[in-house]
Design a protein around this motif. Structure first.
Motif, PDB file in Angstrom:
ATOM      1  N   ILE A   5       0.854  -1.187   0.000  1.00 37.30           N
ATOM      2  CA  ILE A   5       0.000   0.000   0.000  1.00 37.30           C
ATOM      3  C   ILE A   5       0.888   1.233   0.000  1.00 37.30           C
ATOM      4  CG2 ILE A   5      -1.769   1.291   1.253  1.00 37.30           C
ATOM      5  CD1 ILE A   5      -2.611  -1.351   2.564  1.00 37.30           C
ATOM      6  N   ILE A   6       0.627   2.152  -0.910  1.00 32.11           N
ATOM      7  CA  ILE A   6       1.318   3.430  -0.913  1.00 32.11           C
ATOM      8  C   ILE A   6       0.420   4.463  -0.241  1.00 32.11           C
ATOM      9  CG2 ILE A   6       2.161   5.319  -2.357  1.00 32.11           C
ATOM     10  CD1 ILE A   6       2.975   3.267  -4.418  1.00 32.11           C
ATOM     11  N   VAL A   7       0.988   5.255   0.631  1.00 31.03           N
ATOM     12  CA  VAL A   7       0.236   6.338   1.271  1.00 31.03           C
ATOM     13  C   VAL A   7       0.932   7.660   0.949  1.00 31.03           C
ATOM     14  CG1 VAL A   7      -0.735   7.261   3.397  1.00 31.03           C
ATOM     15  CG2 VAL A   7      -0.385   4.797   3.166  1.00 31.03           C
ATOM     16  N   GLY A   8       0.185   8.571   0.342  1.00 35.05           N
ATOM     17  CA  GLY A   8       0.706   9.902   0.096  1.00 35.05           C
ATOM     18  C   GLY A   8       0.615  10.715   1.376  1.00 35.05           C
ATOM     19  N   VAL A   9       1.756  11.142   1.897  1.00 39.69           N
ATOM     20  CA  VAL A   9       1.807  11.841   3.187  1.00 39.69           C
ATOM     21  C   VAL A   9       2.089  13.323   2.968  1.00 39.69           C
ATOM     22  CG1 VAL A   9       2.994  12.000   5.410  1.00 39.69           C
ATOM     23  CG2 VAL A   9       2.603   9.761   4.360  1.00 39.69           C
ATOM     24  N   LEU A  99      -2.576  -0.671  -3.793  1.00 42.84           N
ATOM     25  CA  LEU A  99      -3.509   0.380  -3.406  1.00 42.84           C
ATOM     26  C   LEU A  99      -2.745   1.666  -3.137  1.00 42.84           C
ATOM     27  CD1 LEU A  99      -6.620   0.444  -2.759  1.00 42.84           C
ATOM     28  CD2 LEU A  99      -5.986   0.231  -0.365  1.00 42.84           C
ATOM     29  N   LEU A 100      -3.344   2.782  -3.504  1.00 46.07           N
ATOM     30  CA  LEU A 100      -2.808   4.106  -3.185  1.00 46.07           C
ATOM     31  C   LEU A 100      -3.808   4.812  -2.283  1.00 46.07           C
ATOM     32  CD1 LEU A 100      -0.944   6.587  -3.506  1.00 46.07           C
ATOM     33  CD2 LEU A 100      -2.120   7.077  -5.664  1.00 46.07           C
ATOM     34  N   VAL A 101      -3.345   5.296  -1.134  1.00 42.49           N
ATOM     35  CA  VAL A 101      -4.216   5.970  -0.169  1.00 42.49           C
ATOM     36  C   VAL A 101      -3.787   7.419  -0.035  1.00 42.49           C
ATOM     37  CG1 VAL A 101      -5.102   5.969   2.198  1.00 42.49           C
ATOM     38  CG2 VAL A 101      -4.499   3.802   1.096  1.00 42.49           C
ATOM     39  N   ILE A 122      -5.241  12.451  -9.348  1.00 40.92           N
ATOM     40  CA  ILE A 122      -4.523  11.251  -8.919  1.00 40.92           C
ATOM     41  C   ILE A 122      -5.399  10.021  -9.108  1.00 40.92           C
ATOM     42  CG2 ILE A 122      -3.565  10.048  -6.923  1.00 40.92           C
ATOM     43  CD1 ILE A 122      -2.678  12.859  -5.907  1.00 40.92           C
ATOM     44  N   ALA A 123      -6.652  10.110  -8.676  1.00 40.24           N
ATOM     45  CA  ALA A 123      -7.564   8.976  -8.807  1.00 40.24           C
ATOM     46  C   ALA A 123      -7.792   8.607 -10.266  1.00 40.24           C
ATOM     47  CB  ALA A 123      -8.903   9.301  -8.137  1.00 40.24           C
ATOM     48  N   ALA A 124      -7.813   9.601 -11.142  1.00 41.42           N
ATOM     49  CA  ALA A 124      -8.047   9.339 -12.557  1.00 41.42           C
ATOM     50  C   ALA A 124      -6.841   8.710 -13.234  1.00 41.42           C
ATOM     51  CB  ALA A 124      -8.416  10.639 -13.263  1.00 41.42           C
ATOM     52  N   GLY A 125      -5.642   9.095 -12.801  1.00 38.32           N
ATOM     53  CA  GLY A 125      -4.447   8.636 -13.492  1.00 38.32           C
ATOM     54  C   GLY A 125      -3.733   7.462 -12.871  1.00 38.32           C
ATOM     55  N   ALA A 126      -4.065   7.101 -11.643  1.00 43.94           N
ATOM     56  CA  ALA A 126      -3.335   6.044 -10.932  1.00 43.94           C
ATOM     57  C   ALA A 126      -3.490   4.696 -11.622  1.00 43.94           C
ATOM     58  CB  ALA A 126      -3.811   5.952  -9.491  1.00 43.94           C
ATOM     59  N   LYS A 127      -2.470   3.868 -11.461  1.00 43.26           N
ATOM     60  CA  LYS A 127      -2.460   2.537 -12.081  1.00 43.26           C
ATOM     61  C   LYS A 127      -3.078   1.476 -11.170  1.00 43.26           C
ATOM     62  CE  LYS A 127      -0.055   4.193 -15.549  1.00 43.26           C
ATOM     63  NZ  LYS A 127       0.240   5.549 -15.038  1.00 43.26           N
ATOM     64  N   CYS A 128      -3.498   1.854  -9.996  1.00 41.77           N
ATOM     65  CA  CYS A 128      -4.101   0.923  -9.048  1.00 41.77           C
ATOM     66  C   CYS A 128      -5.312   1.607  -8.418  1.00 41.77           C
ATOM     67  CB  CYS A 128      -3.084   0.528  -7.973  1.00 41.77           C
ATOM     68  SG  CYS A 128      -2.580   1.893  -6.892  1.00 41.77           S
ATOM     69  N   PRO A 129      -6.135   0.868  -7.687  1.00 42.85           N
ATOM     70  CA  PRO A 129      -7.244   1.518  -6.980  1.00 42.85           C
ATOM     71  C   PRO A 129      -6.736   2.599  -6.027  1.00 42.85           C
ATOM     72  CG  PRO A 129      -7.546  -0.853  -7.000  1.00 42.85           C
ATOM     73  CD  PRO A 129      -6.165  -0.609  -7.528  1.00 42.85           C
ATOM     74  N   VAL A 130      -7.513   3.663  -5.897  1.00 42.08           N
ATOM     75  CA  VAL A 130      -7.151   4.789  -5.035  1.00 42.08           C
ATOM     76  C   VAL A 130      -8.218   4.944  -3.958  1.00 42.08           C
ATOM     77  CG1 VAL A 130      -6.738   7.272  -4.906  1.00 42.08           C
ATOM     78  CG2 VAL A 130      -5.954   5.977  -6.894  1.00 42.08           C
ATOM     79  N   VAL A 131      -7.779   5.048  -2.713  1.00 39.92           N
ATOM     80  CA  VAL A 131      -8.691   5.298  -1.598  1.00 39.92           C
ATOM     81  C   VAL A 131      -8.457   6.715  -1.112  1.00 39.92           C
ATOM     82  CG1 VAL A 131      -9.240   4.723   0.799  1.00 39.92           C
ATOM     83  CG2 VAL A 131      -8.920   2.903  -0.881  1.00 39.92           C
ATOM     84  N   VAL A 132      -9.530   7.502  -1.066  1.00 43.51           N
ATOM     85  CA  VAL A 132      -9.450   8.888  -0.612  1.00 43.51           C
ATOM     86  C   VAL A 132     -10.141   8.996   0.743  1.00 43.51           C
ATOM     87  CG1 VAL A 132      -9.897  11.297  -1.184  1.00 43.51           C
ATOM     88  CG2 VAL A 132      -9.539   9.638  -3.020  1.00 43.51           C
ATOM     89  N   VAL A 133      -9.401   9.461   1.739  1.00 42.15           N
ATOM     90  CA  VAL A 133      -9.899   9.539   3.115  1.00 42.15           C
ATOM     91  C   VAL A 133     -10.241  10.989   3.443  1.00 42.15           C
ATOM     92  CG1 VAL A 133      -9.350   9.130   5.538  1.00 42.15           C
ATOM     93  CG2 VAL A 133      -8.461   7.577   3.770  1.00 42.15           C
TER      94      VAL A 133
END
Length: 280
Positions: A5-9, A99-101, A122-133
């Motif tokens: 899982i990648i998390v953008g901090v 997953l990208l969070v 980011i959600a439109a261009g990501a290569k994996c599912p994106v979770v937005v919190v």
């Protein structure tokens, strides 16, 4: 779902919520986490190197602090400080990830503008599912809501949502919305009952076909079907307000379309009702 899982901090308060959400999922799915922070805005001006170096150092300290929390939960973690365009860097990092969070500073209706455009891109261009919190209390809520329209992208969203609902021990709330044919004002004040009944029946059929076979893969999963009249994003938003998560698909394709979401996905992301997953 294997992988990491990648998390953008970032330095925003919601970033901590995003890390917390990722930790909980990583623990249950036995995944690792990579924390990535991007220092943006550099243009190569004279004297910028010193400022950039200080920013990268401070950012690394932030990541190390968050990494300590991840490690304390028993999750393997790595960190990376990058520089450049945050949208492009996170999209690039998403390749090969499970997953990208990311976090959003959206706090609900009436809270003013938010920095939502980056999350949408980011959600439109990501290569994996994106979770937005969102920056809201996520402790309450029941069910995982998924928007269904009968498309192949919708199938991917269903599979992701079912896996999440099964993981969380929550019901899967499958939602398909239908909207009557739009006419000039007052041209169709009353729709024929047969037309409305057929629209409802057709939508229920889409739900049935889309969910066929799901019970064999998830025998313990409770599935609630909702065929509702209304604009899809509004229907999804209202139902998802009381849910743990909502899952939508995106129809973005190709180099030009990669920064574009389907209108429904974009509308849901612009007014986050809860944790929102975007699946391609």
């Amino acid at each position: 779902m294997a992988g990491h899982i990648i998390v953008g901090v970032t330095g925003a308060p919601v970033s901590r919520r995003a890390v917390d959400w990722a930790i909980a999922r990583a623990v249950e799915r036995k995944q690792s986490i990579e924390l990535i922070a991007v220092v943006g805005g550099a243009i190569g001006t004279v004297g910028e190197a010193e400022v950039l170096g200080a920013a990268q150092s401070a950012t690394q300290q932030l990541l190390e602090s968050e990494a300590a929390r991840v490690s304390a939960a028993g999750v393997a973690v790595t960190t990376k400080v990058d520089s450049g365009n945050p949208v492009a860097k996170l999209i690039e990092a998403s390749s090969g990830a499970a997953l990208l969070v990311i976090g959003s500073d959206y706090r609900g209706p009436g809270t003013g503008s938010v920095r939502g455009v980056h999350g949408i891109r980011i959600a439109a261009g990501a290569k994996c599912p994106v979770v937005v919190v969102p920056d809201t209390d996520l402790a309450t809520g029941t069910g995982v809501v998924v928007g269904i329209d009968g498309s192949s992208v919708s199938e991917h969203a269903i599979e992701f949502a079912a896996a999440e609902a099964d993981r969380l021990g929550e019901p899967l709330i499958a939602v398909s919305a239908w909207t009557p044919l739009q006419t000039p004002r007052n041209a169709m004040e009353v729709y024929p009952e047969l037309y409305l009944a057929n629209m409802q029946a057709m939508t229920e059929e889409v739900l049935s076909l889309s969910l066929a076979g799901l019970s064999s893969r998830y025998p313990d999963l409770k599935v609630v079907r909702r065929a509702e009249r209304g604009h899809p994003s509004q229907v999804l938003g209202e139902i998802a307000e009381d849910a743990r998560m909502v899952v939508v698909g995106t129809h973005g394709r190709g180099a030009i379309a990669r920064f574009l979401l389907g209108s429904i996905s974009q509308e849901v992301l612009s007014h986050l009702p809860t944790v929102t997953a975007v699946v391609r």
